[in-house]
Design an enzyme around this catalytic site. Structure first.
Site, PDB file in Angstrom:
ATOM      1  N   HIS A   1       0.889  -1.264  -0.326  1.00 25.05           N
ATOM      2  CA  HIS A   1       0.426  -0.063  -0.360  1.00 25.05           C
ATOM      3  C   HIS A   1       0.690   1.522   0.037  1.00 25.05           C
ATOM      4  O   HIS A   1       1.769   1.450  -1.476  1.00 25.05           O
ATOM      5  CB  HIS A   1      -1.027  -0.113   0.897  1.00 25.05           C
ATOM      6  N   HIS A   8      -2.477  -1.784  -9.498  1.00 24.62           N
ATOM      7  CA  HIS A   8      -3.568  -1.445  -9.104  1.00 24.62           C
ATOM      8  C   HIS A   8      -4.139  -2.010  -8.570  1.00 24.62           C
ATOM      9  O   HIS A   8      -4.453  -3.250  -9.567  1.00 24.62           O
ATOM     10  CB  HIS A   8      -2.980   0.117  -9.446  1.00 24.62           C
ATOM     11  N   ASP A  44       3.325   5.212  -7.281  1.00 27.35           N
ATOM     12  CA  ASP A  44       4.457   5.458  -6.239  1.00 27.35           C
ATOM     13  C   ASP A  44       5.358   5.456  -7.351  1.00 27.35           C
ATOM     14  O   ASP A  44       6.890   6.019  -6.363  1.00 27.35           O
ATOM     15  CB  ASP A  44       3.732   4.049  -5.195  1.00 27.35           C
TER      16      ASP A  44
HETATM   17  N1  ACO Z   1       5.308  -6.983 -10.498  1.00 28.50           N
HETATM   18  C1  ACO Z   1       4.855  -8.074 -11.455  1.00 28.50           C
HETATM   19  N2  ACO Z   1       4.059  -8.758 -11.327  1.00 28.50           N
HETATM   20  C2  ACO Z   1       3.397  -7.993 -10.679  1.00 28.50           C
HETATM   21  C3  ACO Z   1       3.039  -6.970 -10.407  1.00 28.50           C
HETATM   22  C4  ACO Z   1       4.226  -6.617  -9.786  1.00 28.50           C
HETATM   23  N3  ACO Z   1       4.714  -5.293  -9.604  1.00 28.50           N
HETATM   24  N4  ACO Z   1       1.598  -6.737  -9.538  1.00 28.50           N
HETATM   25  C5  ACO Z   1       1.169  -7.807 -10.302  1.00 28.50           C
HETATM   26  N5  ACO Z   1       1.155  -8.225 -10.962  1.00 28.50           N
HETATM   27  C6  ACO Z   1       1.218 -10.036 -11.644  1.00 28.50           C
HETATM   28  C7  ACO Z   1       0.240 -11.236 -10.029  1.00 28.50           C
HETATM   29  O1  ACO Z   1       1.675 -12.452  -9.808  1.00 28.50           O
HETATM   30  C8  ACO Z   1      -0.447 -12.048 -10.779  1.00 28.50           C
HETATM   31  O2  ACO Z   1      -0.099 -13.038 -11.925  1.00 28.50           O
HETATM   32  P1  ACO Z   1      -0.983 -14.142 -11.948  1.00 28.50           P
HETATM   33  O3  ACO Z   1      -2.224 -14.232 -11.923  1.00 28.50           O
HETATM   34  O4  ACO Z   1      -0.195 -14.465 -12.734  1.00 28.50           O
HETATM   35  O5  ACO Z   1      -0.722 -15.053 -10.594  1.00 28.50           O
HETATM   36  C9  ACO Z   1      -1.474 -11.242 -11.356  1.00 28.50           C
HETATM   37  O6  ACO Z   1      -0.556  -9.948 -11.755  1.00 28.50           O
HETATM   38  C10 ACO Z   1      -2.521  -9.798 -10.703  1.00 28.50           C
HETATM   39  O7  ACO Z   1      -2.161  -9.891  -9.388  1.00 28.50           O
HETATM   40  P2  ACO Z   1      -2.232  -9.015  -7.732  1.00 28.50           P
HETATM   41  O8  ACO Z   1      -2.101  -9.004  -7.001  1.00 28.50           O
HETATM   42  O9  ACO Z   1      -3.432 -10.571  -7.634  1.00 28.50           O
HETATM   43  O10 ACO Z   1      -3.843  -8.657  -8.050  1.00 28.50           O
HETATM   44  P3  ACO Z   1      -4.261  -7.534  -6.892  1.00 28.50           P
HETATM   45  O11 ACO Z   1      -5.279  -6.571  -7.691  1.00 28.50           O
HETATM   46  O12 ACO Z   1      -4.662  -7.961  -5.911  1.00 28.50           O
HETATM   47  O13 ACO Z   1      -2.786  -6.015  -6.240  1.00 28.50           O
HETATM   48  C11 ACO Z   1      -1.109  -4.554  -6.459  1.00 28.50           C
HETATM   49  C12 ACO Z   1      -2.464  -5.259  -6.336  1.00 28.50           C
HETATM   50  C13 ACO Z   1      -1.171  -4.692  -4.957  1.00 28.50           C
HETATM   51  C14 ACO Z   1      -1.199  -3.298  -6.369  1.00 28.50           C
HETATM   52  C15 ACO Z   1      -0.117  -5.230  -7.228  1.00 28.50           C
HETATM   53  O14 ACO Z   1      -0.040  -5.285  -8.328  1.00 28.50           O
HETATM   54  C16 ACO Z   1       1.572  -5.307  -6.217  1.00 28.50           C
HETATM   55  O15 ACO Z   1       1.681  -5.883  -5.236  1.00 28.50           O
HETATM   56  N6  ACO Z   1       2.369  -4.157  -6.564  1.00 28.50           N
HETATM   57  C17 ACO Z   1       3.136  -3.706  -6.482  1.00 28.50           C
HETATM   58  C18 ACO Z   1       3.149  -3.292  -5.174  1.00 28.50           C
HETATM   59  C19 ACO Z   1       2.620  -1.908  -5.404  1.00 28.50           C
HETATM   60  O16 ACO Z   1       3.287  -1.446  -6.043  1.00 28.50           O
HETATM   61  N7  ACO Z   1       1.935  -1.244  -4.073  1.00 28.50           N
HETATM   62  C20 ACO Z   1       1.168   0.135  -4.868  1.00 28.50           C
HETATM   63  C21 ACO Z   1      -0.320  -0.208  -4.779  1.00 28.50           C
HETATM   64  S1  ACO Z   1      -0.600   1.616  -4.893  1.00 28.50           S
HETATM   65  C22 ACO Z   1      -1.007   2.215  -3.574  1.00 28.50           C
HETATM   66  O17 ACO Z   1      -2.156   1.622  -2.604  1.00 28.50           O
HETATM   67  C23 ACO Z   1      -1.414   3.653  -3.590  1.00 28.50           C
END
Ligand code: ACO
Length: 428
Positions: A265, A307, A364
């Site tokens: 987050h 996201h 971010d």
């Molecule tokens: N790098 C690589 N792979 C990713 C990333 C990433 N940053 N984000 C998602 N994926 C992949 C996951 O591995 C998943 O793959 P799969 O379907 O083969 O299992 C798919 O994309 C979907 O990802 P989820 O985690 O299910 O998506 P969710 O909507 O639950 O999560 C999140 C969103 C937490 C932001 C995620 O994209 C992430 O961890 N990003 C990196 C952390 C980040 O930048 N957070 C800031 C968010 S913005 C904020 O809070 C202000």
């Protein structure tokens, strides 16, 4: 648009009302589900499909990349508004008149002193403590020094609580920074605007005059506007759910700070810079890290990408990228980290893995680079986010209390052991 949805279960039909929001979002009201079906609940881990409330504060459309507060687009708010003006809009529903704004700003300034005894708590923290932990604890401690209960039915009480926390929160945030760096705890300067005051709170040292840099103030103002609210995200939902138990504003906000701390987050902005620094230290091989992010056996994720809601682009990321370029040009800066970030973004946006999963830079990705350019230390990045998000948390807490929402208490599907007898040690 149908105004009801039908569910068939075990040969029986049940009907549930369907509501239409002002932006044509639709919601099925399942509040009677459990009672009419005699026990059926919905299962939605991570609440990807669950609306926890109706709200008038923020509208976002993740597919189209739209973000609006009280009907105003984030693009227009960042161009034409100031942080405090947008805060007033988000919290009270309308843009302030000149008189309303002057009063709001003055009332906030009037609350910028903090009980001196709070300093004893600050110095009780080890210098190594993460500032988010300190900020969460200090926000909670405000309750002890301001024990009065806010009467949520009194506009005056609500207003006073709002200006109180807006006045004190940046001071506490700066104290977390100053404690870590062995600097004397600073006081607010009420001759300054909110953002300039924040900068002097953080950076002014007693031996020197602190010169406000208007370019830095403008960049910080824009960045913080972008963070003011984002509807029912993890920390905001936390603030609403904690407040739904009747917990006070400061205690609820403290829980929001804790929720924001996590790297998935608000902690992502810190994680982005740490990732970029690691890539730089490793020779700047961007492709290697793209491959790591794609490898299912590697826990590494490209921080600042993806996201939960935005699946095409994050409108805040577009604004921030431009702000970042402007700031670097205006201050004539050159940061190798920025070059790595741009390369990483370019490679990821062409890579089928990121394209297919709709993973784009989020807010971010560039915010950390701006903070770095403004000399904010990495461990303070998420604290800056918290300062930005404060108006949103306040507005959501206020709305929840004014709506008289019931205590938040989700259900679960129990999948553990069924009843079994307790065995003494020698039989286990
Ligand atoms: N790098 C690589 N792979 C990713 C990333 C990433 N940053 N984000 C998602 N994926 C992949 C996951 O591995 C998943 O793959 P799969 O379907 O083969 O299992 C798919 O994309 C979907 O990802 P989820 O985690 O299910 O998506 P969710 O909507 O639950 O999560 C999140 C969103 C937490 C932001 C995620 O994209 C992430 O961890 N990003 C990196 C952390 C980040 O930048 N957070 C800031 C968010 S913005 C904020 O809070 C202000």
């Amino acid at each position: 648009m149908p105004n009801k949805a039908t569910l068939e279960l075990d040969g029986k039909t049940f009907e549930f009302p369907v509501y239409l929001g002002t932006e044509n979002e639709i919601a099925m009201d399942i509040s009677s589900l459990r009672s009419v079906t005699k026990g059926l609940i919905t299962l939605d881990t991570g609440f990807k499909n669950t609306g926890s409330c109706s709200s008038k504060i923020t509208f976002l459309d993740g597919e189209k990349g739209i973000l609006r507060h009280r009907g105003y687009s984030i693009e227009e708010l960042t161009q034409k508004g100031t942080f405090l003006e947008v805060a007033f809009l988000i919290i009270f529903g309308e843009l302030p008149t000149t008189a309303q704004f002057k009063k709001f700003e003055n009332d906030i300034k009037g609350q910028s002193m903090i009980n001196e005894e709070m300093k004893d708590i600050v110095v009780g923290f080890p210098k190594s403590a993460h500032p988010m932990g300190m900020l969460s604890a200090l926000t909670s401690a405000l309750t002890a020094f301001n024990p009065g209960i806010v009467n949520v039915n009194s506009e005056e009480d609500m207003y006073n609580a709002v200006v109180k926390i807006l006045g004190k929160f940046p001071v506490l945030a700066s104290w977390a920074h100053r404690r870590r760096n062995g600097l004397p705890l600073n006081y607010a300067d009420n001759s300054l605007d909110y953002i300039s005051n924040l900068m002097q709170l953080m950076f002014k040292i007693p031996t020197e005059e602190y010169k406000i840099n208007p370019i830095a103030v403008k960049a910080m103002d824009e960045l913080l506007i972008l963070h003011e609210d984002h509807e029912q995200n993890c920390s905001t939902s936390t603030v609403r759910i904690v407040g739904s138990s009747g917990a006070g504003l400061f205690a609820s906000l403290s829980s929001g700070v804790s929720a924001l701390w996590g790297p998935l987050h608000g902690g992502a902005n810190q994680a982005v810079i740490e990732m970029l620094e690691a890539i730089q230290a490793d020779g700047g091989d961007v492709d290697k890290y793209i491959d790591k992010a794609k490898d299912k056996d590697d826990p590494f994720r490209l921080m600042g990408f993806g996201h939960r809601v935005y699946k095409n682009f994050d409108p805040r990321a577009r604004i921030i990228k431009k702000a970042c370029d402007n700031l670097f040009e205006d201050l004539n800066l050159n940061d190798p980290i920025l070059a790595i970030a741009k390369k990483l973004e370019a490679v990821a946006l062409e890579d089928p893995y990121f394209v297919e999963k709709k993973l784009y830079p989020n807010v971010d990705f560039y915010s950390g680079i701006i903070y770095r350019a403004l000399n904010i230390p990495v461990e303070m990045f998420t604290v800056m986010f918290a300062i930005g998000r404060l108006p949103g948390w306040i507005a959501q807490w206020k709305e929840m209390r004014e709506n008289g929402e019931p205590i938040g208490r989700p259900r679960q599907l129990y999948i553990g052991e069924t009843l079994r007898p307790f065995k003494p040690y020698n039989e286990r």
